[in-house]
Design a protein around this motif. Structure first.
Motif: not given
Length: 269
Positions: A71-73, A75, A77, A91, A93-94, A96, A130
């Motif tokens: 999930p995105a959360k 990754w 910060d 980011p 997550s963007a 990954a 990522a």
């Protein structure tokens, strides 16, 4: 009876084929989406990080909270990544990308420590990478996440995680054996079980040298690697001077989101 069995087998094969078609791929990183300032008089062109595609091994079903991927959360910060103050990394997550098959951690790749047949179990799970940065002699950051599941449901899950973390850190410590001329300075405590950090200089086969700041942490059923590296001509220094927080803050920035995203953490930072 025979026709019934054939029909059942055909249906099962169709189901497996459908699952494979929908599974994650192991294509390279898109990197290069970082909004870092361009050098004076030049335009910074984002590039991929050249990560080799994982080879060998087969994917295995995820379990206990990892069945839907990373999930995105999960990754970290980017503010916790060294050099972000100067580069303003995009980011993670963007950027990954899911990984199928055996995971090749960046530190192992730079040290040319190829996974072996025995690594197929520990280095296979739900995984993604990522990468952000511009490549070359400027600092690129890549986080690699590998999840085996919830260790509270199976002792085997924790064993796989420990094996994966051990395989990675052992490869880093022994980098000079697989990449002759490499130097390794381990910064983490010798008895640290859950966190590893080191700085490596690694001669590459094309004559360049990679300077790598490596961070590895595990807690529960997952392993997280953060690699921040720059590649220069032999004897040269990275374009931008290294600047980053203490290792413990980087490692906490890696582990806290994973513990929030997946069950089974003991709270080790």
């Amino acid at each position: 009876m025979r026709s019934t069995r054939l029909a059942t087998t055909a249906a099962a094969l169709l189901c497996v084929g459908a699952l494979s078609a929908c599974g994650p791929d192991n294509s390279g990183q898109d990197g290069g989406k970082t909004a870092a300032p361009a050098p004076t008089g030049a335009t910074a062109a984002p590039t991929g990080d050249g990560t080799a595609k994982p080879t060998g091994g087969t994917g295995k079903p995820a379990a206990d909270g990892a069945d839907k991927g990373i999930p995105a959360k999960a990754w970290m910060d980017t503010k916790s990544i060294p050099m972000d103050e100067a580069y303003h990394y995009a980011p993670l997550s963007a950027n990954a990308k899911p990984v199928s098959g055996v995971v090749t951690f960046k530190g192992m790749e730079l040290c040319r420590a190829a996974p072996t047949k025995d690594d197929e179990g520990p280095l296979t799970g739900v995984a993604a990478k990522a990468s952000v940065g511009f490549g070359g002699d400027r600092w690129t950051a890549q986080q690699t996440l590998l999840v085996h599941g919830d260790p509270t449901h199976s002792s085997g899950t924790k064993q796989l995680t420990n094996l994966a973390e051990g395989r990675l850190t052992d490869a880093l410590k022994a980098c000079a054996k697989t990449a002759p001329g490499a130097t390794v300075k381990v910064n983490s405590a010798p008895d640290s079980t859950f966190a590893f950090s080191a700085v490596l200089t690694i001669p590459q086969q094309d004559g360049s040298t990679a300077t790598l700041h490596e961070y590895v942490t595990t807690d529960g059923g997952w392993v997280s690697e953060l690699s921040v590296w720059a590649t220069t001509k032999a004897g040269a220094q990275p374009k931008d001077a290294w600047k980053g927080p203490e290792d413990k803050y980087v490692l906490t920035g890696m582990s806290a989101p994973m513990c929030e995203a997946f069950p089974g953490c003991d709270g080790h930072q």
